[in-house]
Design a protein around this motif. Structure first.
Motif, PDB file in Angstrom:
ATOM      1  N   TYR A  79       9.561   5.813   7.808  1.00  0.00           N
ATOM      2  CA  TYR A  79       8.681   4.818   7.207  1.00  0.00           C
ATOM      3  C   TYR A  79       9.241   4.348   5.882  1.00  0.00           C
ATOM      4  CZ  TYR A  79       6.537   8.290   4.070  1.00  0.00           C
ATOM      5  OH  TYR A  79       6.298   9.239   3.111  1.00  0.00           O
ATOM      6  N   LEU A  80       8.846   3.129   5.552  1.00  0.00           N
ATOM      7  CA  LEU A  80       9.299   2.468   4.336  1.00  0.00           C
ATOM      8  C   LEU A  80       8.076   1.876   3.663  1.00  0.00           C
ATOM      9  CD1 LEU A  80      11.713   1.170   2.652  1.00  0.00           C
ATOM     10  CD2 LEU A  80      11.499  -0.766   4.190  1.00  0.00           C
ATOM     11  N   LEU A  81       7.908   2.123   2.376  1.00  0.00           N
ATOM     12  CA  LEU A  81       6.814   1.535   1.600  1.00  0.00           C
ATOM     13  C   LEU A  81       7.386   0.432   0.732  1.00  0.00           C
ATOM     14  CD1 LEU A  81       4.942   4.754   0.469  1.00  0.00           C
ATOM     15  CD2 LEU A  81       4.246   3.163   2.246  1.00  0.00           C
ATOM     16  N   ARG A  82       6.822  -0.753   0.875  1.00  0.00           N
ATOM     17  CA  ARG A  82       7.259  -1.872   0.040  1.00  0.00           C
ATOM     18  C   ARG A  82       6.063  -2.787  -0.212  1.00  0.00           C
ATOM     19  NH1 ARG A  82      12.045  -5.636   1.901  1.00  0.00           N
ATOM     20  NH2 ARG A  82      13.225  -3.728   1.712  1.00  0.00           N
ATOM     21  N   ASP A  83       5.824  -3.088  -1.482  1.00  0.00           N
ATOM     22  CA  ASP A  83       4.724  -3.977  -1.886  1.00  0.00           C
ATOM     23  C   ASP A  83       3.394  -3.533  -1.295  1.00  0.00           C
ATOM     24  OD1 ASP A  83       6.249  -5.769  -3.471  1.00  0.00           O
ATOM     25  OD2 ASP A  83       7.031  -6.679  -1.640  1.00  0.00           O
ATOM     26  N   THR A  84       3.104  -2.263  -1.416  1.00  0.00           N
ATOM     27  CA  THR A  84       1.862  -1.620  -0.951  1.00  0.00           C
ATOM     28  C   THR A  84       1.680  -1.686   0.556  1.00  0.00           C
ATOM     29  OG1 THR A  84       0.417  -3.552  -1.207  1.00  0.00           O
ATOM     30  CG2 THR A  84       0.699  -2.141  -3.152  1.00  0.00           C
ATOM     31  N   LEU A  85       2.716  -2.018   1.303  1.00  0.00           N
ATOM     32  CA  LEU A  85       2.647  -2.054   2.762  1.00  0.00           C
ATOM     33  C   LEU A  85       3.556  -0.963   3.326  1.00  0.00           C
ATOM     34  CD1 LEU A  85       2.884  -5.910   3.333  1.00  0.00           C
ATOM     35  CD2 LEU A  85       0.833  -4.502   3.394  1.00  0.00           C
ATOM     36  N   ASP A  92       1.411 -17.541  -2.782  1.00  0.00           N
ATOM     37  CA  ASP A  92       1.359 -16.448  -3.755  1.00  0.00           C
ATOM     38  C   ASP A  92       0.152 -15.535  -3.555  1.00  0.00           C
ATOM     39  OD1 ASP A  92       3.647 -17.348  -4.951  1.00  0.00           O
ATOM     40  OD2 ASP A  92       2.601 -18.541  -6.460  1.00  0.00           O
ATOM     41  N   ARG A  93      -0.776 -15.933  -2.730  1.00  0.00           N
ATOM     42  CA  ARG A  93      -1.997 -15.156  -2.509  1.00  0.00           C
ATOM     43  C   ARG A  93      -1.906 -14.278  -1.259  1.00  0.00           C
ATOM     44  NH1 ARG A  93      -6.224 -17.183  -5.577  1.00  0.00           N
ATOM     45  NH2 ARG A  93      -7.764 -16.506  -4.040  1.00  0.00           N
ATOM     46  N   TRP A  94      -0.711 -13.959  -0.825  1.00  0.00           N
ATOM     47  CA  TRP A  94      -0.550 -13.187   0.404  1.00  0.00           C
ATOM     48  C   TRP A  94      -1.108 -11.766   0.266  1.00  0.00           C
ATOM     49  CZ3 TRP A  94       2.209  -8.686   0.422  1.00  0.00           C
ATOM     50  CH2 TRP A  94       3.139  -8.486  -0.589  1.00  0.00           C
ATOM     51  N   ARG A  95      -1.092 -11.213  -0.947  1.00  0.00           N
ATOM     52  CA  ARG A  95      -1.653  -9.864  -1.135  1.00  0.00           C
ATOM     53  C   ARG A  95      -3.152  -9.846  -0.847  1.00  0.00           C
ATOM     54  NH1 ARG A  95       2.193  -6.595  -4.220  1.00  0.00           N
ATOM     55  NH2 ARG A  95       3.755  -8.008  -5.038  1.00  0.00           N
ATOM     56  N   GLU A  96      -3.823 -10.892  -1.295  1.00  0.00           N
ATOM     57  CA  GLU A  96      -5.262 -10.992  -1.008  1.00  0.00           C
ATOM     58  C   GLU A  96      -5.495 -11.089   0.485  1.00  0.00           C
ATOM     59  OE1 GLU A  96      -7.507 -13.959  -3.150  1.00  0.00           O
ATOM     60  OE2 GLU A  96      -6.307 -13.595  -4.950  1.00  0.00           O
ATOM     61  N   ALA A  97      -4.650 -11.844   1.178  1.00  0.00           N
ATOM     62  CA  ALA A  97      -4.795 -11.989   2.625  1.00  0.00           C
ATOM     63  C   ALA A  97      -4.646 -10.636   3.325  1.00  0.00           C
ATOM     64  CB  ALA A  97      -3.768 -12.986   3.167  1.00  0.00           C
ATOM     65  N   VAL A  98      -3.713  -9.826   2.859  1.00  0.00           N
ATOM     66  CA  VAL A  98      -3.516  -8.508   3.469  1.00  0.00           C
ATOM     67  C   VAL A  98      -4.685  -7.589   3.113  1.00  0.00           C
ATOM     68  CG1 VAL A  98      -2.061  -6.429   3.423  1.00  0.00           C
ATOM     69  CG2 VAL A  98      -1.004  -8.687   3.527  1.00  0.00           C
ATOM     70  N   GLU A 122      13.868  -2.329   6.826  1.00  0.00           N
ATOM     71  CA  GLU A 122      14.077  -3.272   5.725  1.00  0.00           C
ATOM     72  C   GLU A 122      14.078  -4.714   6.230  1.00  0.00           C
ATOM     73  OE1 GLU A 122      17.625  -2.046   3.662  1.00  0.00           O
ATOM     74  OE2 GLU A 122      16.690  -0.196   2.967  1.00  0.00           O
ATOM     75  N   GLU A 123      14.718  -4.951   7.366  1.00  0.00           N
ATOM     76  CA  GLU A 123      14.711  -6.309   7.934  1.00  0.00           C
ATOM     77  C   GLU A 123      13.313  -6.720   8.364  1.00  0.00           C
ATOM     78  OE1 GLU A 123      17.660  -7.475  10.750  1.00  0.00           O
ATOM     79  OE2 GLU A 123      19.299  -6.570   9.594  1.00  0.00           O
ATOM     80  N   ILE A 124      12.554  -5.800   8.950  1.00  0.00           N
ATOM     81  CA  ILE A 124      11.165  -6.085   9.339  1.00  0.00           C
ATOM     82  C   ILE A 124      10.345  -6.396   8.084  1.00  0.00           C
ATOM     83  CG2 ILE A 124       9.035  -5.052  10.276  1.00  0.00           C
ATOM     84  CD1 ILE A 124      10.967  -5.832  12.455  1.00  0.00           C
ATOM     85  N   ALA A 125      10.504  -5.586   7.046  1.00  0.00           N
ATOM     86  CA  ALA A 125       9.752  -5.795   5.801  1.00  0.00           C
ATOM     87  C   ALA A 125      10.096  -7.148   5.192  1.00  0.00           C
ATOM     88  CB  ALA A 125      10.042  -4.667   4.817  1.00  0.00           C
ATOM     89  N   ASP A 126      11.390  -7.479   5.135  1.00  0.00           N
ATOM     90  CA  ASP A 126      11.795  -8.776   4.564  1.00  0.00           C
ATOM     91  C   ASP A 126      11.197  -9.926   5.358  1.00  0.00           C
ATOM     92  OD1 ASP A 126      13.289  -7.505   2.630  1.00  0.00           O
ATOM     93  OD2 ASP A 126      15.192  -7.707   3.719  1.00  0.00           O
ATOM     94  N   ALA A 127      11.280  -9.838   6.688  1.00  0.00           N
ATOM     95  CA  ALA A 127      10.769 -10.915   7.540  1.00  0.00           C
ATOM     96  C   ALA A 127       9.239 -11.020   7.425  1.00  0.00           C
ATOM     97  CB  ALA A 127      11.178 -10.676   8.990  1.00  0.00           C
ATOM     98  N   PHE A 128       8.556  -9.874   7.365  1.00  0.00           N
ATOM     99  CA  PHE A 128       7.093  -9.896   7.283  1.00  0.00           C
ATOM    100  C   PHE A 128       6.633 -10.479   5.952  1.00  0.00           C
ATOM    101  CE2 PHE A 128       2.916  -7.771   6.638  1.00  0.00           C
ATOM    102  CZ  PHE A 128       2.256  -8.390   7.688  1.00  0.00           C
TER     103      PHE A 128
END
Length: 174
Positions: free
Chosen positions: A13-19, A55-61, A39-45
């Motif tokens: 598992y990889l944690l990035r930007d609270t995901l 810029d409001r993608w965190r709120e969406a998640v 890492e590629e999945i995280a970058d693409a997601f």
């Protein structure tokens, strides 16, 4: 991080930007390649989220209520999975070699920085040794100057007292 399940499977598992991005592989699958996949999945997601929500993608998640709210990203995951399924493929071998080259470059940079720090520490050590030597010279010079100042201040008085005593001695004892 990787977690071994004791039955020839490993969770990576990889944690990035609270995901959290998670994959399950066989024990024989290269760990580094599994993390490159994550890492590629995280970058693409994250890119997909930024395209959809700005810029409001965190709120969406954070406010997502449905379990499969991001199911449209499944196609990207499947494409990436196909790319990474065979660890011996030329494409994956190339990715691992590029990653190793990047790591090697970073390590060379780190080693050079450590060597530069060593040289700088040596320079600081030399400078401090010079300062110690100069401070000893300064201490000796300060003592000498203090002695000279005292002689300059009291020498005329002592000479006058000795002269007066000499004159008195000559007058009374000769």
């Amino acid at each position: 991080m990787s977690i071994d399940t004791n039955n020839n499977l490993i969770f990576h598992y990889l944690l990035r930007d609270t995901l959290c991005y998670l994959t399950l592989t066989e024990q024989s699958y290269p760990k580094r390649l599994a993390f490159l996949y994550l890492e590629e999945i995280a970058d693409a997601f994250l890119e997909s989220l930024a395209n959809d929500h700005g810029d409001r993608w965190r709120e969406a998640v954070d406010t997502t209520a449905r379990p499969y709210a991001f199911i449209k990203f499944e196609q990207v995951i499947q494409r990436k999975r196909k790319d990474f399924i065979d660890p011996t493929s030329r494409q994956n071998t190339t990715k691992l070699n590029e990653d190793l080259a990047d790591i090697q470059s970073i390590m060379r940079t780190n080693i050079n920085e450590v060597l530069n720090r060593g040289e700088k520490l040596e320079n600081v050590s030399n400078i401090s040794n010079n300062l110690v030597a100069e401070s000893k010279k300064f201490k000796w010079g300060a003592k000498k100057l203090s002695w000279q100042a005292m002689v300059n201040q009291y020498a005329p008085i002592v000479v006058m007292v000795v002269f007066v005593l000499f004159v008195l001695y000559m007058k009374f004892f000769w």
